[in-house]
Every structure is written in C-alpha cells, then in structure tokens.
Motif scaffolding. Structure first.
Motif, PDB file in Angstrom:
ATOM      1  N   LEU A  64       0.864  -1.176   0.000  1.00 56.24           N
ATOM      2  CA  LEU A  64       0.000   0.000   0.000  1.00 56.24           C
ATOM      3  C   LEU A  64       0.901   1.226   0.000  1.00 56.24           C
ATOM      4  O   LEU A  64       1.796   1.333   0.840  1.00 56.24           O
ATOM      5  CB  LEU A  64      -0.894   0.034   1.235  1.00 56.24           C
ATOM      6  CG  LEU A  64      -1.851  -1.145   1.448  1.00 56.24           C
ATOM      7  CD1 LEU A  64      -2.679  -0.926   2.709  1.00 56.24           C
ATOM      8  CD2 LEU A  64      -2.750  -1.330   0.255  1.00 56.24           C
ATOM      9  N   GLU A  95      -7.913  -0.316  -7.251  1.00 54.70           N
ATOM     10  CA  GLU A  95      -7.486  -0.665  -5.889  1.00 54.70           C
ATOM     11  C   GLU A  95      -6.963   0.565  -5.150  1.00 54.70           C
ATOM     12  O   GLU A  95      -5.915   0.536  -4.505  1.00 54.70           O
ATOM     13  CB  GLU A  95      -6.401  -1.754  -5.932  1.00 54.70           C
ATOM     14  CG  GLU A  95      -6.745  -2.986  -6.740  1.00 54.70           C
ATOM     15  CD  GLU A  95      -7.828  -3.850  -6.107  1.00 54.70           C
ATOM     16  OE1 GLU A  95      -8.321  -3.507  -5.020  1.00 54.70           O
ATOM     17  OE2 GLU A  95      -8.199  -4.872  -6.739  1.00 54.70           O
ATOM     18  N   ALA A 127      -3.156   0.117  -3.746  1.00 50.64           N
ATOM     19  CA  ALA A 127      -2.712  -1.226  -3.414  1.00 50.64           C
ATOM     20  C   ALA A 127      -2.201  -1.925  -4.670  1.00 50.64           C
ATOM     21  O   ALA A 127      -2.778  -1.781  -5.745  1.00 50.64           O
ATOM     22  CB  ALA A 127      -3.852  -2.025  -2.797  1.00 50.64           C
ATOM     23  N   THR A 130      -9.888  -6.472  -2.865  1.00 55.56           N
ATOM     24  CA  THR A 130      -9.671  -5.646  -1.684  1.00 55.56           C
ATOM     25  C   THR A 130     -11.007  -5.434  -0.994  1.00 55.56           C
ATOM     26  O   THR A 130     -11.942  -4.914  -1.599  1.00 55.56           O
ATOM     27  CB  THR A 130      -9.060  -4.292  -2.071  1.00 55.56           C
ATOM     28  OG1 THR A 130      -7.837  -4.515  -2.772  1.00 55.56           O
ATOM     29  CG2 THR A 130      -8.754  -3.463  -0.827  1.00 55.56           C
TER      30      THR A 130
END
Length: 123
Positions: free
Chosen positions: A4, A76, A24, A31
C-alpha cells in the motif's frame, strides 16, 4: 505480496484542504474494506474513516462533515478528501486495507498498512 502506497500529504494552513491517495498493488484478488487511520505524536493510532467494498462509509466524529472517503475498486485505490483542516488534524495518516491475495495459487486474506504520509496543519 501486497503493498500500500500513500501520497498527498503535506503542509497546509488551517481551513485548507488536502486529498490523500492510497494504492494497493501485488497479487491482489480482491480488496475488501479499506480505511484511513492517523497517529499524532504521543497519541495512539485512531480510525479516521472506513469504506466497505460496497461503498458504505463511516467516520470518526472528528472528521464528520469535513472528510470524505471514497474508493476506486478497479484501481485498488482509496482516497481521503480533507476539508476545513484544523491544527489538531496534524498527524501521520496511514492507509489500511483488508486484502484477499494469491500465495502460490492459494487465496489468503490479511490486513496491510501503508508507510504513512505526514499531514501538518499550521499557519
């Protein structure tokens, strides 16, 4: 496995705005919930805002009406728009995500943290 990476922190005057981003990457299958936490010097880490995969949100009282969390599932990425910033918002902001990821062709679930981004609100 999963990383991250936060961005968007900095120095802002009281009343100003900042937008934090957290992306991410890795062998991600899905996720789940994502969130932002913060930790000020000498204090414990605390939840700022949280968002589910379906987009449901909740906020700490300190940020209600000023902060907005959102996410881009395709990329993400989770965002935190912070308006009307106050000196007491000064802290290191951390991204957190609950991620389903691949390990040797098997799916596993774990929570991950970003490295943090400094937000300083000062005149």
């Amino acid at each position: 496995q999963v990383q991250l990476v936060e961005s968007g922190g900095g120095l802002v005057q009281p009343g100003g705005s900042l937008r934090l981003s957290c992306s991410a990457s890795g062998s991600i299958f899905r996720t789940n919930h994502m969130g932002w936490y913060r930790q000020a010097p000498g204090k414990e880490r605390e939840l700022v805002a949280h968002i589910t995969i379906g987009g449901s949100t909740n906020y700490a009282d300190s940020g209600k009406g000023r902060f907005t969390i959102s996410r881009d599932n395709a990329n993400e990425t989770v965002y935190l728009q912070m308006n009307s910033l106050k000196p007491e918002d000064t802290a290191v902001y951390y991204c957190n995500a609950d991620v389903v990821f691949l390990v040797s062709a098997n799916l596993r679930t774990s929570g991950f943290w970003g490295q943090g981004t400094q937000v300083t609100v000062s005149s």
